[in-house]
Design an enzyme around this catalytic site. Sequence first.
Site, PDB file in Angstrom:
ATOM      1  N   SER A  32      -3.803   0.463   4.389  1.00 32.21           N
ATOM      2  CA  SER A  32      -5.175   0.015   4.968  1.00 32.21           C
ATOM      3  C   SER A  32      -5.829  -0.905   4.701  1.00 32.21           C
ATOM      4  O   SER A  32      -7.117  -0.956   4.943  1.00 32.21           O
ATOM      5  CB  SER A  32      -5.908   1.729   5.405  1.00 32.21           C
ATOM      6  OG  SER A  32      -4.990   2.297   5.822  1.00 32.21           O
ATOM      7  N   GLU A  51       0.860   2.098  -3.310  1.00 32.25           N
ATOM      8  CA  GLU A  51       0.529   2.203  -3.020  1.00 32.25           C
ATOM      9  C   GLU A  51      -0.047   3.640  -2.391  1.00 32.25           C
ATOM     10  O   GLU A  51       0.828   4.893  -2.263  1.00 32.25           O
ATOM     11  CB  GLU A  51       1.772   2.315  -1.344  1.00 32.25           C
ATOM     12  CG  GLU A  51       1.913   0.870  -1.690  1.00 32.25           C
ATOM     13  CD  GLU A  51       2.716   0.081  -0.286  1.00 32.25           C
ATOM     14  OE1 GLU A  51       2.264  -0.506   0.365  1.00 32.25           O
ATOM     15  OE2 GLU A  51       3.896   0.968   0.519  1.00 32.25           O
ATOM     16  N   HIS A  94       9.170   3.306  -0.912  1.00 28.53           N
ATOM     17  CA  HIS A  94       8.272   3.334   0.193  1.00 28.53           C
ATOM     18  C   HIS A  94       8.024   4.088   0.117  1.00 28.53           C
ATOM     19  O   HIS A  94       8.672   5.528   0.247  1.00 28.53           O
ATOM     20  CB  HIS A  94       8.152   2.605   1.451  1.00 28.53           C
ATOM     21  CG  HIS A  94       7.619   2.111   2.577  1.00 28.53           C
ATOM     22  ND1 HIS A  94       6.784   3.342   3.273  1.00 28.53           N
ATOM     23  CD2 HIS A  94       6.412   1.471   2.429  1.00 28.53           C
ATOM     24  CE1 HIS A  94       5.377   2.902   3.561  1.00 28.53           C
ATOM     25  NE2 HIS A  94       5.081   1.713   2.885  1.00 28.53           N
ATOM     26  N   LYS A 104       7.312  -2.279   9.049  1.00 26.33           N
ATOM     27  CA  LYS A 104       8.548  -0.958   9.521  1.00 26.33           C
ATOM     28  C   LYS A 104       8.989  -0.607  10.472  1.00 26.33           C
ATOM     29  O   LYS A 104       9.743  -1.888  10.805  1.00 26.33           O
ATOM     30  CB  LYS A 104       7.267   0.339   9.335  1.00 26.33           C
ATOM     31  CG  LYS A 104       5.766   0.149   8.743  1.00 26.33           C
ATOM     32  CD  LYS A 104       5.138   0.957   8.198  1.00 26.33           C
ATOM     33  CE  LYS A 104       4.001   1.123   7.698  1.00 26.33           C
ATOM     34  NZ  LYS A 104       2.896   2.076   7.071  1.00 26.33           N
ATOM     35  N   ASN A 134       4.707  -6.168   5.708  1.00 26.75           N
ATOM     36  CA  ASN A 134       5.945  -4.391   5.678  1.00 26.75           C
ATOM     37  C   ASN A 134       5.753  -4.169   7.363  1.00 26.75           C
ATOM     38  O   ASN A 134       4.770  -3.393   7.766  1.00 26.75           O
ATOM     39  CB  ASN A 134       5.944  -3.231   4.965  1.00 26.75           C
ATOM     40  CG  ASN A 134       6.388  -2.543   5.224  1.00 26.75           C
ATOM     41  OD1 ASN A 134       7.718  -1.825   6.284  1.00 26.75           O
ATOM     42  ND2 ASN A 134       6.378  -0.586   5.187  1.00 26.75           N
ATOM     43  N   GLY A 147      -2.013   3.930   6.351  1.00 29.37           N
ATOM     44  CA  GLY A 147      -1.327   4.145   7.685  1.00 29.37           C
ATOM     45  C   GLY A 147      -2.791   5.378   8.370  1.00 29.37           C
ATOM     46  O   GLY A 147      -2.584   5.635   9.486  1.00 29.37           O
TER      47      GLY A 147
HETATM   48  C1  PEP Z   1       3.006  -0.049   4.520  1.00 30.26           C
HETATM   49  O1  PEP Z   1       3.427  -0.055   5.316  1.00 30.26           O
HETATM   50  O2  PEP Z   1       3.430   0.070   3.239  1.00 30.26           O
HETATM   51  C2  PEP Z   1       1.533   0.535   4.494  1.00 30.26           C
HETATM   52  C3  PEP Z   1       0.624  -0.078   3.172  1.00 30.26           C
HETATM   53  O3  PEP Z   1       0.740   0.619   5.355  1.00 30.26           O
HETATM   54  P1  PEP Z   1      -0.585   0.481   5.918  1.00 30.26           P
HETATM   55  O4  PEP Z   1      -1.496  -0.606   5.766  1.00 30.26           O
HETATM   56  O5  PEP Z   1      -0.124   0.769   7.558  1.00 30.26           O
HETATM   57  O6  PEP Z   1      -1.260   1.672   5.616  1.00 30.26           O
END
Ligand code: PEP
Length: 253
Positions: free
Chosen positions: A213, A167, A95, A11, A9, A173
């Site tokens: 992450s 998530e 999300h 973003k 993703n 992040g």
């Molecule tokens: C995400 O944007 O869905 C995500 C899990 O981000 P990150 O891997 O940076 O934590």
Amino acid sequence: MRKLFIAGNWKMNKGIKETGIFFNRLFELIDNYDSIDVAIAPPFTSLPEAVKMCREKKVLIGAQNMYFEEEGAFTGEISPLFLKELNVDFVILGHSERRHIFNESNELISKKVKTALKHDLTPVLCVGETLKEREDEKTETVLKEQMDSAFNDISPDDAKKVIIAYEPVWAIGTGKTATPEIAGDAHFFIRKRIKELYNSIVAEEIRIVYGGSVKPENAKALLDVKDIDGALIGGASLSADSFAKIINIGMEV
Ligand code: PEP
């Protein structure tokens, strides 16, 4: 057997030029990845470039959001019809950044899930608790509310097509990853709830991926967990090198 889904993703990162550079590098690094689903969700404006570059490579391309109506006076929104026109395969819905920065409700997300299924776009439905909710021992309550709302009025056949992304908001992040044990417990709970809402066939077939992450260093331990069927990756999907490492780990688990 559930096929692993390893998705990036991006973003609000990577315009058209950077999208081209990314895929040129990625395809130098990965090969014979048919045993898993590899996917990227770039920003809307980079979708045509991503679809073009991946047409013969069997990498799935998705949008990061969409609206539930097909057309009309909805300034700034994107119709499922526009995504279909571009040959997009999937759409990320709910999300945590959409839920928490843009105040998207369970009700709105539920409408989007129905619209995505109607248009044959695979919904990647994100669910997850905040740190406060976890500390208050409300994780399962929150997950149940988010899922019950999203799957309301969805048939068993359609439910199987949804990919759920667990998530935890506190892991997105932040560099803090859920331990395989914490993630495994949440995935087990989500699958159990799907069994209660539908039946054991849907629960066995539906894919539940982890996001928060994920990076090459922790991917194997997470992907080894029985109920984890892949990963949704933010930061580590921005570099073709680190994303390719996670794909190659996914091919070996
Ligand atoms: C995400 O944007 O869905 C995500 C899990 O981000 P990150 O891997 O940076 O934590």
